[in-house]
Design a protein around this motif. Structure first.
Motif, PDB file in Angstrom:
ATOM      1  N   ASN A  48     -28.495 -55.632 -28.293  1.00  0.00           N
ATOM      2  CA  ASN A  48     -28.012 -56.548 -27.264  1.00  0.00           C
ATOM      3  C   ASN A  48     -28.436 -57.954 -27.661  1.00  0.00           C
ATOM      4  N   PHE A  49     -27.461 -58.845 -27.822  1.00  0.00           N
ATOM      5  CA  PHE A  49     -27.781 -60.188 -28.293  1.00  0.00           C
ATOM      6  C   PHE A  49     -26.732 -61.175 -27.813  1.00  0.00           C
ATOM      7  N   ILE A  50     -27.045 -62.446 -28.012  1.00  0.00           N
ATOM      8  CA  ILE A  50     -26.148 -63.536 -27.623  1.00  0.00           C
ATOM      9  C   ILE A  50     -25.572 -64.151 -28.894  1.00  0.00           C
ATOM     10  N   ILE A  51     -24.268 -64.362 -28.896  1.00  0.00           N
ATOM     11  CA  ILE A  51     -23.590 -65.111 -29.958  1.00  0.00           C
ATOM     12  C   ILE A  51     -22.809 -66.204 -29.250  1.00  0.00           C
ATOM     13  N   GLY A  52     -23.189 -67.445 -29.436  1.00  0.00           N
ATOM     14  CA  GLY A  52     -22.501 -68.541 -28.757  1.00  0.00           C
ATOM     15  C   GLY A  52     -22.542 -68.340 -27.248  1.00  0.00           C
ATOM     16  N   THR A  53     -21.361 -68.184 -26.649  1.00  0.00           N
ATOM     17  CA  THR A  53     -21.276 -67.998 -25.195  1.00  0.00           C
ATOM     18  C   THR A  53     -21.134 -66.533 -24.800  1.00  0.00           C
ATOM     19  N   LEU A  54     -21.201 -65.615 -25.768  1.00  0.00           N
ATOM     20  CA  LEU A  54     -20.978 -64.194 -25.500  1.00  0.00           C
ATOM     21  C   LEU A  54     -22.275 -63.403 -25.424  1.00  0.00           C
ATOM     22  N   LEU A  55     -22.348 -62.496 -24.465  1.00  0.00           N
ATOM     23  CA  LEU A  55     -23.363 -61.457 -24.475  1.00  0.00           C
ATOM     24  C   LEU A  55     -22.731 -60.288 -25.216  1.00  0.00           C
ATOM     25  N   GLN A 113     -14.544 -72.199 -26.605  1.00  0.00           N
ATOM     26  CA  GLN A 113     -15.898 -71.702 -26.835  1.00  0.00           C
ATOM     27  C   GLN A 113     -15.907 -70.190 -27.040  1.00  0.00           C
ATOM     28  N   ALA A 114     -15.090 -69.477 -26.289  1.00  0.00           N
ATOM     29  CA  ALA A 114     -15.011 -68.027 -26.455  1.00  0.00           C
ATOM     30  C   ALA A 114     -14.439 -67.670 -27.826  1.00  0.00           C
ATOM     31  N   LEU A 115     -13.402 -68.399 -28.263  1.00  0.00           N
ATOM     32  CA  LEU A 115     -12.828 -68.152 -29.590  1.00  0.00           C
ATOM     33  C   LEU A 115     -13.841 -68.420 -30.698  1.00  0.00           C
ATOM     34  N   LEU A 116     -14.563 -69.530 -30.595  1.00  0.00           N
ATOM     35  CA  LEU A 116     -15.589 -69.834 -31.592  1.00  0.00           C
ATOM     36  C   LEU A 116     -16.685 -68.775 -31.595  1.00  0.00           C
ATOM     37  N   SER A 117     -17.016 -68.276 -30.420  1.00  0.00           N
ATOM     38  CA  SER A 117     -18.060 -67.255 -30.317  1.00  0.00           C
ATOM     39  C   SER A 117     -17.593 -65.927 -30.904  1.00  0.00           C
ATOM     40  N   LEU A 118     -16.326 -65.545 -30.654  1.00  0.00           N
ATOM     41  CA  LEU A 118     -15.785 -64.325 -31.268  1.00  0.00           C
ATOM     42  C   LEU A 118     -15.769 -64.446 -32.787  1.00  0.00           C
TER      43      LEU A 118
END
Length: 191
Positions: A48-55, A113-118
């Protein structure tokens, strides 16, 4: 269980069947790593981790990587049946978007932000051309990433999202781009 939640679970169960039928061989897929470097630089050993704006939750240990992206007002829980079916034969990454399912909202353009995080998830975790499966907004994000970065993904399954949203099947094709633009601009204001 609410009707909306129940209907979403039925659709997602259908996605599991579709994944099995397709054998994860759908094709679509380009890599430009410039922006993703700002998200994070290391592969996470934590499930379980954070990448950018995503859990992100990682399940499974082998096989084709699959990224599950929920829709509006949903979190990782919406994919629970799909995860149970896939985690023994695939490495499954289930994301929760910022602003949903108890996650704090972000300021600025939520979609960007979601696209960059994906993209950051794929690059930093060194995922080898995962299959993206998205529901509703998650489908829109998955298709957008595949369109912008086709070499990063091997396929996309979009459930109740673009290219045609449920209820718009009879809308003339020439009106759909304006509807998509309206939805997208409305989503960018959510952050």
């Amino acid at each position: 269980m609410s009707t909306l939640k129940s209907a979403s679970l039925v659709r997602l169960a259908a996605a599991s069947a579709l994944v099995a039928c397709l054998g994860l061989s759908t094709a679509v897929c380009a890599a430009d790593a410039r922006e993703a470097a700002v998200v994070t630089k290391t592969v996470s050993a934590d499930p379980n981790f954070i990448i950018g704006t995503l859990l992100v939750q990682r399940l499974g240990e082998r096989g084709t990587p699959i990224v599950l992206v929920p829709g509006l007002a949903s979190g990782a829980w919406v994919w629970q049946d799909t995860v149970r079916q896939l985690q023994d034969s695939h490495v499954v990454y289930v994301v929760t978007l910022a602003g949903f399912d108890g996650r704090p909202a972000v300021s600025g353009d939520l979609m960007k932000q979601a696209l960059l995080s994906l993209k950051g998830l794929i690059l930093t975790q060194k995922l080898d051309r995962p299959v993206l499966i998205g529901h509703s907004l998650g489908g829109v994000l998955s298709l957008a990433l595949a369109q912008n970065e086709p070499r990063l993904v091997s396929g996309v399954i979009s459930i109740d999202g673009l290219p045609v949203f449920p209820g718009t099947e009879t809308m003339p094709a020439e009106q759909r781009p304006a509807m998509v633009k309206s939805v997208t601009s409305g989503m960018s204001g959510l952050g």
